[in-house]
Design a protein around this motif. Structure first.
Motif, PDB file in Angstrom:
ATOM      1  N   CYS B 102       0.860  -1.182   0.000  1.00 29.24           N
ATOM      2  CA  CYS B 102       0.000   0.000   0.000  1.00 29.24           C
ATOM      3  C   CYS B 102       0.900   1.237   0.000  1.00 29.24           C
ATOM      4  N   ILE B 103       0.699   2.119  -0.977  1.00 32.36           N
ATOM      5  CA  ILE B 103       1.435   3.385  -1.016  1.00 32.36           C
ATOM      6  C   ILE B 103       0.416   4.494  -0.799  1.00 32.36           C
ATOM      7  N   ASP B 104       0.590   5.260   0.270  1.00 30.32           N
ATOM      8  CA  ASP B 104      -0.469   6.207   0.643  1.00 30.32           C
ATOM      9  C   ASP B 104       0.115   7.411   1.395  1.00 30.32           C
ATOM     10  N   HIS B 105      -0.697   8.467   1.462  1.00 27.99           N
ATOM     11  CA  HIS B 105      -0.252   9.680   2.169  1.00 27.99           C
ATOM     12  C   HIS B 105      -1.278  10.142   3.210  1.00 27.99           C
ATOM     13  N   HIS B 106      -2.101   9.237   3.690  1.00 38.99           N
ATOM     14  CA  HIS B 106      -3.067   9.603   4.737  1.00 38.99           C
ATOM     15  C   HIS B 106      -2.605   9.078   6.097  1.00 38.99           C
ATOM     16  N   PHE B 107      -2.521   9.995   7.064  1.00 40.25           N
ATOM     17  CA  PHE B 107      -2.158   9.600   8.433  1.00 40.25           C
ATOM     18  C   PHE B 107      -3.108   8.525   8.950  1.00 40.25           C
ATOM     19  N   SER B 108      -4.368   8.595   8.486  1.00 38.49           N
ATOM     20  CA  SER B 108      -5.412   7.691   8.974  1.00 38.49           C
ATOM     21  C   SER B 108      -5.322   6.299   8.355  1.00 38.49           C
ATOM     22  N   ASN B 109      -4.285   6.046   7.560  1.00 35.01           N
ATOM     23  CA  ASN B 109      -4.177   4.752   6.863  1.00 35.01           C
ATOM     24  C   ASN B 109      -4.355   3.568   7.818  1.00 35.01           C
ATOM     25  N   LYS B 110      -5.194   2.607   7.394  1.00 30.80           N
ATOM     26  CA  LYS B 110      -5.592   1.498   8.267  1.00 30.80           C
ATOM     27  C   LYS B 110      -4.598   0.329   8.273  1.00 30.80           C
ATOM     28  N   GLN B 111      -3.482   0.469   7.559  1.00 29.68           N
ATOM     29  CA  GLN B 111      -2.453  -0.595   7.561  1.00 29.68           C
ATOM     30  C   GLN B 111      -3.069  -1.948   7.218  1.00 29.68           C
ATOM     31  N   PHE B 112      -3.809  -1.990   6.138  1.00 28.15           N
ATOM     32  CA  PHE B 112      -4.531  -3.207   5.755  1.00 28.15           C
ATOM     33  C   PHE B 112      -3.716  -4.124   4.842  1.00 28.15           C
ATOM     34  N   ALA B 113      -2.598  -3.605   4.302  1.00 30.86           N
ATOM     35  CA  ALA B 113      -1.824  -4.394   3.343  1.00 30.86           C
ATOM     36  C   ALA B 113      -0.714  -5.175   4.049  1.00 30.86           C
ATOM     37  N   LYS B 114      -0.114  -6.129   3.310  1.00 28.05           N
ATOM     38  CA  LYS B 114       1.007  -6.879   3.883  1.00 28.05           C
ATOM     39  C   LYS B 114       2.152  -5.927   4.206  1.00 28.05           C
ATOM     40  N   LEU B 115       2.408  -5.023   3.288  1.00 31.17           N
ATOM     41  CA  LEU B 115       3.417  -3.976   3.507  1.00 31.17           C
ATOM     42  C   LEU B 115       2.757  -2.624   3.266  1.00 31.17           C
ATOM     43  N   SER B 116       3.055  -1.660   4.131  1.00 31.46           N
ATOM     44  CA  SER B 116       2.480  -0.320   3.935  1.00 31.46           C
ATOM     45  C   SER B 116       3.585   0.718   3.926  1.00 31.46           C
ATOM     46  N   HIS B 117       3.552   1.589   2.922  1.00 32.14           N
ATOM     47  CA  HIS B 117       4.441   2.746   2.930  1.00 32.14           C
ATOM     48  C   HIS B 117       3.562   3.990   2.962  1.00 32.14           C
ATOM     49  N   VAL B 118       3.458   4.604   4.147  1.00 35.30           N
ATOM     50  CA  VAL B 118       2.581   5.760   4.332  1.00 35.30           C
ATOM     51  C   VAL B 118       3.419   6.966   4.727  1.00 35.30           C
ATOM     52  N   GLU B 119       3.321   8.036   3.953  1.00 37.86           N
ATOM     53  CA  GLU B 119       3.957   9.312   4.334  1.00 37.86           C
ATOM     54  C   GLU B 119       2.832  10.312   4.559  1.00 37.86           C
ATOM     55  N   GLY B 120       2.420  10.421   5.812  1.00 35.32           N
ATOM     56  CA  GLY B 120       1.267  11.253   6.140  1.00 35.32           C
ATOM     57  C   GLY B 120       1.460  12.727   5.836  1.00 35.32           C
TER      58      GLY B 120
END
Lengths: 320, 320
Positions: B102-120
């Motif tokens: 998961c590649i995302d930029h929301h702080f609220s990301n639910k971490q639903f993927a095996k790997l998450s790359h989130v830059e809030g």
């Protein structure tokens, strides 16, 4: 001119008068006040003047500004392409050579000053001043940075238009480091409208007409309509982008009545049509995407001529 | 995750399925197609899917796109904070771990993927992908660059909003080098509206009401009004910025009817009021400048409650 020459001039003088163009916009005021604050911050005297005064919506750039009392030693014009754009209250500076230094970004600059620094490709006059200040290297206040950001943002339509250069973006990124509350600046510059402006846009949009299968849209601002709203005629500026904002429209035309039988035409096009060629047919000119001309005749005659030209340009049959 | 780890994952697989969020916007599609074209350009297979299809207005990003026929080996979601945002047609990917990365930029990301790359803090998901691609260093096509630019521009409101970071500007400056016709992209994203959208804005603006000496403005979208226009209810999205666009307004309120006695409230404020605190009073929340809540009751009861809260917030007497 090299930036160093300009910097040496500023370093070598102490009392500056800065001229901005009539009907002031964010770029002339942003460059003017940006320069004024920067010079004052280094202990010099500087004033900004404008033929029409400083509009309230730009007050965040001149908060706390008081004219200083001094005899100008050096006169600088910013964002002024032609002495006629100074306005009546700056008439004394309109003759050739009355201005010492002109900093501008219009290719059409009339070279009216003793020294002219014109970068026709620059997105904004404020971008030129920013680059000069960057080379200068003296400390820049947050207020100066905010003025320069405002100039760059307003002249590029918030980085939206074709004139937005990569270095306009780079400058914005660097100016943000000065804590300038850019979101608030942008809200004031691009989102906020007066109630009367909203009513005008409502009226104008509501009366918009479509032709050529929806590929041409036209708004007509008659003297009667302008007077009926009771609004300041200046509030009718900048409406020419409305017809082209409609999905499917390729040629957007704005017809504004100047005198009983004289109409000023503004044409905006997508990349599928040529506004400049369109207006050249009526003795006008401009750019490929935005051009203008003047046509004489009754409103019916003028719109008929315009629709014929639109049909030809679109190679289509008009359907009303 | 380090960008290098993400690059190694992409390098180590060959058949990618890219998921984008429902009611797609420029960022999810710009990131999705940007990644798809970049992977295809290096000879890999990649498809983009969306629960609602790809809207016409974004067609410049998927021109010539044809789904490829393959069994996905690696599943990537872009700009999706919550599996619920995938939409019904992507239901099979909504369970925990169904998505590989998961590649995302929301702080609220639910971490639903095996790997998450989130830059809030990132202005856009497309900005994250741009930085990854920059480190990756393989050649980028003009089409990929245009997709990434579109993602960054749309999520920042064309570099207008508070979430615009200096590196969003830097990325834009660098992406411009790829000949991306950004002015046309921006015109399509920010200026062009459908005729029905224009009519909706006309109706809504025309019925706007002012309170508290013009410091509060409110628009009300009843089910009846929405049905009367005959337009797709989706065309009523994004109207919440209208009340705050009026000069002098500090609190802008949009009331949208959900059911007979249930209303969704969107509040926008200038820096002089706190939208989040306003909505918290009704059990809602959000940011300081933009927040929301839901209130039950008749329209009269709901507006009365809202105006009371506005009065309190403004410390003013309402004048109707």
């Amino acid at each position: 001119m090299e930036y160093r020459e300009i910097i040496d001039i500023f370093e070598g003088h102490d009392k500056f008068l800065i001229l901005t163009h009539k009907s002031p916009d964010g770029d002339t005021l942003g460059t003017g006040f940006g320069l004024c604050w920067y010079l004052r911050d280094m202990g010099k005297m500087a004033n900004v003047i404008n033929s029409d005064g400083f509009p309230d919506r730009y007050s965040f750039m001149y908060e706390g500004y008081e004219p200083q009392d001094f005899e100008p030693e050096y006169i600088v014009s910013v964002d002024i392409a032609d002495p006629n754009l100074m306005g009546s209250r700056l008439a004394e500076y309109q003759q050739q050579g009355a201005v010492d230094l002109c900093i501008d970004h219009h290719f059409s600059n009339k070279q009216f000053a003793k020294l002219s620094h014109v970068e026709g490709n620059a997105s904004a006059a404020a971008l030129i001043l920013y680059k000069i200040i960057k080379e200068w290297g003296r400390p820049m206040s947050s207020l100066t940075a905010k003025c320069l950001y405002t100039g760059i943002a307003t002249d590029t339509g918030c980085f939206k238009y074709e004139n937005t250069s990569p270095d306009a973006h780079i400058a914005a990124a660097e100016l943000m480091a000065y804590d300038i509350d850019y979101a608030n600046v942008n809200r004031k510059m691009f989102d906020v409208r007066s109630r009367s402006r909203i009513e005008i846009e409502q009226t104008v949009t509501g009366s918009m007409k479509y032709y050529c299968g929806g590929r041409c849209a036209m708004i007509v601002l008659t003297t009667e309509l302008i007077e009926r709203t009771g609004a300041d005629p200046a509030e009718f500026d900048g409406l020419a982008s409305i017809p082209l904002s409609v999905e499917g429209v390729i040629i957007g035309i704005t017809v504004k009545q100047r005198h009983e039988k004289v109409f000023k035409i503004s044409v905006r096009t997508t990349e599928e049509a040529d506004a400049s060629a369109f207006c050249a047919g009526f003795g006008g000119g401009g750019h490929k995407r935005a051009a203008g001309c003047e046509i004489q005749g009754s409103l019916e005659e003028v719109t008929e001529l315009l629709l014929k030209a639109a049909e030809e340009s679109l190679g289509a049959i008009r359907d009303e």
